[in-house]
Scaffold this motif. Structure first.
Motif, PDB file in Angstrom:
ATOM      1  N   ASP A 126       0.830  -1.209   0.000  1.00 34.10           N
ATOM      2  CA  ASP A 126       0.000   0.000   0.000  1.00 34.10           C
ATOM      3  C   ASP A 126       0.868   1.263   0.000  1.00 34.10           C
ATOM      4  OD1 ASP A 126      -2.323  -1.469  -0.069  1.00 34.10           O
ATOM      5  OD2 ASP A 126      -2.664  -1.365   2.106  1.00 34.10           O
ATOM      6  N   ARG A 186      -5.765  -4.512   3.150  1.00 29.45           N
ATOM      7  CA  ARG A 186      -6.533  -5.596   2.542  1.00 29.45           C
ATOM      8  C   ARG A 186      -5.780  -6.906   2.755  1.00 29.45           C
ATOM      9  NH1 ARG A 186      -7.582  -4.924  -3.405  1.00 29.45           N
ATOM     10  NH2 ARG A 186      -5.380  -4.402  -3.376  1.00 29.45           N
ATOM     11  N   SER A 187      -6.538  -7.971   2.907  1.00 32.26           N
ATOM     12  CA  SER A 187      -5.920  -9.281   3.120  1.00 32.26           C
ATOM     13  C   SER A 187      -5.312  -9.800   1.817  1.00 32.26           C
ATOM     14  CB  SER A 187      -6.966 -10.279   3.629  1.00 32.26           C
ATOM     15  OG  SER A 187      -7.894 -10.567   2.598  1.00 32.26           O
ATOM     16  N   ARG A 211      -7.989 -11.074  -0.565  1.00 31.76           N
ATOM     17  CA  ARG A 211      -8.701 -10.011  -1.307  1.00 31.76           C
ATOM     18  C   ARG A 211      -7.831  -9.471  -2.435  1.00 31.76           C
ATOM     19  NH1 ARG A 211     -11.093  -5.456   1.994  1.00 31.76           N
ATOM     20  NH2 ARG A 211     -11.870  -4.921  -0.052  1.00 31.76           N
ATOM     21  N   ARG A 212      -6.544  -9.359  -2.196  1.00 31.20           N
ATOM     22  CA  ARG A 212      -5.630  -8.888  -3.244  1.00 31.20           C
ATOM     23  C   ARG A 212      -5.556  -9.908  -4.381  1.00 31.20           C
ATOM     24  NH1 ARG A 212      -2.322  -4.555  -1.193  1.00 31.20           N
ATOM     25  NH2 ARG A 212      -2.665  -4.317   1.028  1.00 31.20           N
TER      26      ARG A 212
END
Length: 142
Positions: free
Chosen positions: A93, A109-110, A113-114
């Motif tokens: 990030d 974000r986990s 999720r990525r």
């Protein structure tokens, strides 16, 4: 090694493969296209010309998405280089924010999720590649 590191590294390696082979396929086909188009020019129809334009456009889209997938693979390797999933996510990030690709994230974000987001991008690449192959075959049939 931890589970998140193994998963991120394995996904990055597979992603690099999925990004590179379509890139080479499209580049080779686009490099050969002028030769094929000149050889077929006397018989060229409007439909064939339109098919070549669609093939070229979808080829460029495939190349662009492949480049994004290579970048994503590098980000997954960066994430895997950190001791924890949270630290890796924060690092990714931070890189994206410094590059002004994405604004600073409110939360991390986990990894899952990525991966899901990148798989959607991978599906777009496959659609563009499929359109490229189909349009190329149509253009060659004339």
């Amino acid at each position: 090694m931890s589970a998140h590191r193994d998963k991120a590294e394995a996904f990055a390696a597979g992603l690099m493969t999925q990004a590179v082979w379509p890139l080479f396929l499209v580049l080779a086909a686009l490099a050969a296209a002028p030769v094929i188009a000149v050889a077929a020019q006397p018989q060229a129809t409007t439909l064939a010309a339109a098919a070549w334009l669609v093939a070229a456009a979808s080829g460029v889209v495939t190349l662009a998405v492949s480049a994004l997938l290579v970048f994503d693979a590098l980000l997954f390797w960066l994430m895997a280089s950190h001791i924890s999933e949270a630290a890796g996510g924060a690092s990714v990030d931070d890189v994206l924010a410094r590059m002004r690709v994405k604004p600073a994230a409110a939360g991390i974000r986990s990894l899952d999720r990525r991966i899901a987001g990148t798989q959607r991008l991978l599906m777009k690449q496959r659609v563009a590649l499929g359109l490229f192959v189909a349009a190329s075959l149509v253009a060659l049939s004339f």
